[in-house]
Enzyme design. Structure first.
Site, PDB file in Angstrom:
ATOM      1  N   THR A  11       0.821  -1.207   0.000  1.00  0.00           N
ATOM      2  CA  THR A  11       0.000   0.000   0.000  1.00  0.00           C
ATOM      3  C   THR A  11       0.855   1.255   0.000  1.00  0.00           C
ATOM      4  O   THR A  11       0.497   2.261  -0.627  1.00  0.00           O
ATOM      5  CB  THR A  11      -0.947  -0.008   1.215  1.00  0.00           C
ATOM      6  N   SER A  51       1.924  -7.605  -0.316  1.00  0.00           N
ATOM      7  CA  SER A  51       2.702  -8.525   0.519  1.00  0.00           C
ATOM      8  C   SER A  51       2.253  -9.966   0.354  1.00  0.00           C
ATOM      9  O   SER A  51       3.075 -10.895   0.366  1.00  0.00           O
ATOM     10  CB  SER A  51       2.607  -8.114   1.988  1.00  0.00           C
ATOM     11  N   THR A 100       0.969  -4.351   4.403  1.00  0.00           N
ATOM     12  CA  THR A 100       0.681  -4.693   5.792  1.00  0.00           C
ATOM     13  C   THR A 100      -0.079  -6.005   5.949  1.00  0.00           C
ATOM     14  O   THR A 100      -0.134  -6.554   7.054  1.00  0.00           O
ATOM     15  CB  THR A 100      -0.146  -3.578   6.458  1.00  0.00           C
ATOM     16  N   ASP A 101      -0.668  -6.536   4.860  1.00  0.00           N
ATOM     17  CA  ASP A 101      -1.488  -7.744   4.990  1.00  0.00           C
ATOM     18  C   ASP A 101      -0.709  -8.895   5.623  1.00  0.00           C
ATOM     19  O   ASP A 101      -1.199  -9.569   6.527  1.00  0.00           O
ATOM     20  CB  ASP A 101      -2.033  -8.172   3.621  1.00  0.00           C
TER      21      ASP A 101
END
Length: 417
Positions: free
Chosen positions: A69, A116, A147-148
């Site tokens: 992101t 990710s 961030t996932d």
């Protein structure tokens, strides 16, 4: 790093005697570059401090970019959730961040540019080697990613990077091109954290939303909120306020450096205590086995476990109810899989707390959540043959603790205060 300042940081969290001793030890923490110890007394040597002198040149920080992101291009300046992740290049993003030349000498490596969750385990193998290679010439590394699965990528690095120099992973919950994005501030503060040198010997840390977390313990808790990353029970390691990096506690990984067992804290002793046995240069990426996660629920069936065992899966992590319990059907399937040579790690689905006990090919994962335990089980399987050795490595690094009592001054009970 002054002695009084470190005592102040610890005051109120641990007894003053322990705080003073730890603060004193921090002054003599081995250099993260593995440099030879410097002579302090004729009878012993104490490695140099990790703290950079005030008149030294700016530290070199390499940003290893993987997308996510943070590198997202939004549809509009206000489309916070409509964007294309992994679009912008880190070189261009760094050019837009002001005042970096006051913090560090920054360079970048564009390892990849995607979400990710799009990275394979084989690619994480390459990423870890790229980070270690960058640390040969840089003082610290910042890894940017989505961030996932950031906590998984970060923990993979924590388990496998062999250099104790600072490694900071960061990302963003909003893409670079929307108003109010957290991307620019997170990138800047991650570089500030890395350049400070204060997380040397900590293993990989995660920096988002001005907070510094031990990546072993942190987890993503919200799909959208910018304070999504939390460390259950233990809390943050510290904060970034303006250019001030404030470390409030040390993770067990760093405290292991002080497990002297009667020996002097030298760089060699410190590295022996600190490093995991998972040196990727000694294996091929194809040696990393397949490990899956079984999520327990009311009257859950065991067919998934049976299918994975039949498919040749070498390890399975169970996310159990309470302290790791699984249904009767799942338990029977686990027994069959163990007979077929599959090894298991037991975790809780509750979000916090520890799992103990277990025997044979069923290992307790302590406070690791299921995704983290999966990576540790993968490493333990890749680097060992047989249940006994695999269990020993898994349990040691799952129940990561530190005992520095041998490095602390003895306390007298003869009336001294």
């Amino acid at each position: 790093m002054s002695f009084p300042r470190n005592v102040a940081a610890l005051r109120g969290r641990v007894p003053l005697a322990v705080a003073s001793a730890v603060a004193l030890m921090l002054v003599f923490l081995p250099g993260a570059d593995g440099a030879p110890a410097q002579s302090r007394q004729a009878v012993q040597t104490v490695p140099k401090s990790v703290v950079r002198s005030a008149d030294a040149a700016l530290p070199t920080v390499t940003v290893v970019a993987t997308g996510g992101t943070m590198a997202g291009q939004s549809d509009t300046p206000t489309s916070f959730q409509r964007y294309r992740a992994g679009t912008l290049l880190m070189e261009d993003m760094l050019a837009e961040v002001p005042n970096l030349d006051e913090v560090a000498d920054v360079n970048s490596l564009q390892f990849g540019n995607k979400g990710s969750g799009g990275y394979s385990i084989a690619e994480l193998y390459d990423l870890s080697l790229a980070v270690d290679n960058a640390l040969r010439t840089s003082d610290a590394v910042v890894v940017t990613t989505g961030t996932d699965t950031m906590e998984e990528i970060g923990y993979f690095l924590d388990l496998t990077v062999q250099s104790p120099k600072p490694v900071v992973i960061t990302g963003a919950m909003r893409p670079w091109t929307v108003i109010g994005s957290d991307a620019q501030a997170n990138l800047f503060n991650a570089i500030v954290t890395a350049a400070s040198g204060k997380t040397a010997w900590f293993g990989t840390v995660l920096m988002l939303n001005d907070e510094i977390h031990a990546v072993r313990d942190v987890t993503k808790t919200s799909a959208y909120r910018m304070d999504t990353f939390q460390t259950p029970e233990l809390g943050v390691l510290g904060y970034v306020d303006d250019l001030k990096v404030r470390i409030m506690r040390m993770p067990a990984r760093a405290l292991r450096v002080f497990e002297t067992r009667g020996s002097v804290v030298t760089t060699a002793n410190a590295l022996r205590n600190w490093r995991t046995p998972f040196d990727l240069t000694t294996i091929d990426k194809a040696d990393l086995p397949r490990v899956e996660i079984f999520y327990n629920a009311q009257e859950a069936g065991g067919e998934a476990i049976d299918a994975w065992a039949a498919a040749g899966v070498e390890g399975i992590v169970t996310a159990g109810t309470g302290a790791g319990g699984i249904s009767g059907a799942a338990g029977q399937a686990r027994n069959r899989a163990v007979q077929a040579g599959v090894m298991f790690a037991s975790t809780t689905r509750t979000g916090s707390g520890s799992v103990y006990g277990g025997s044979g090919a069923v290992f307790p994962a302590d406070s690791l959540n299921a995704p983290h335990a999966r990576l540790l089980l993968m490493m333990a399987l890749a680097f060992n043959d047989g249940v006994e050795d695999t269990r020993a490595d898994f349990v040691e690094w799952a129940s990561l603790q530190a005992d520095i009592t041998s490095a602390l001054p003895a306390l007298s009970t003869s009336g001294s205060r």
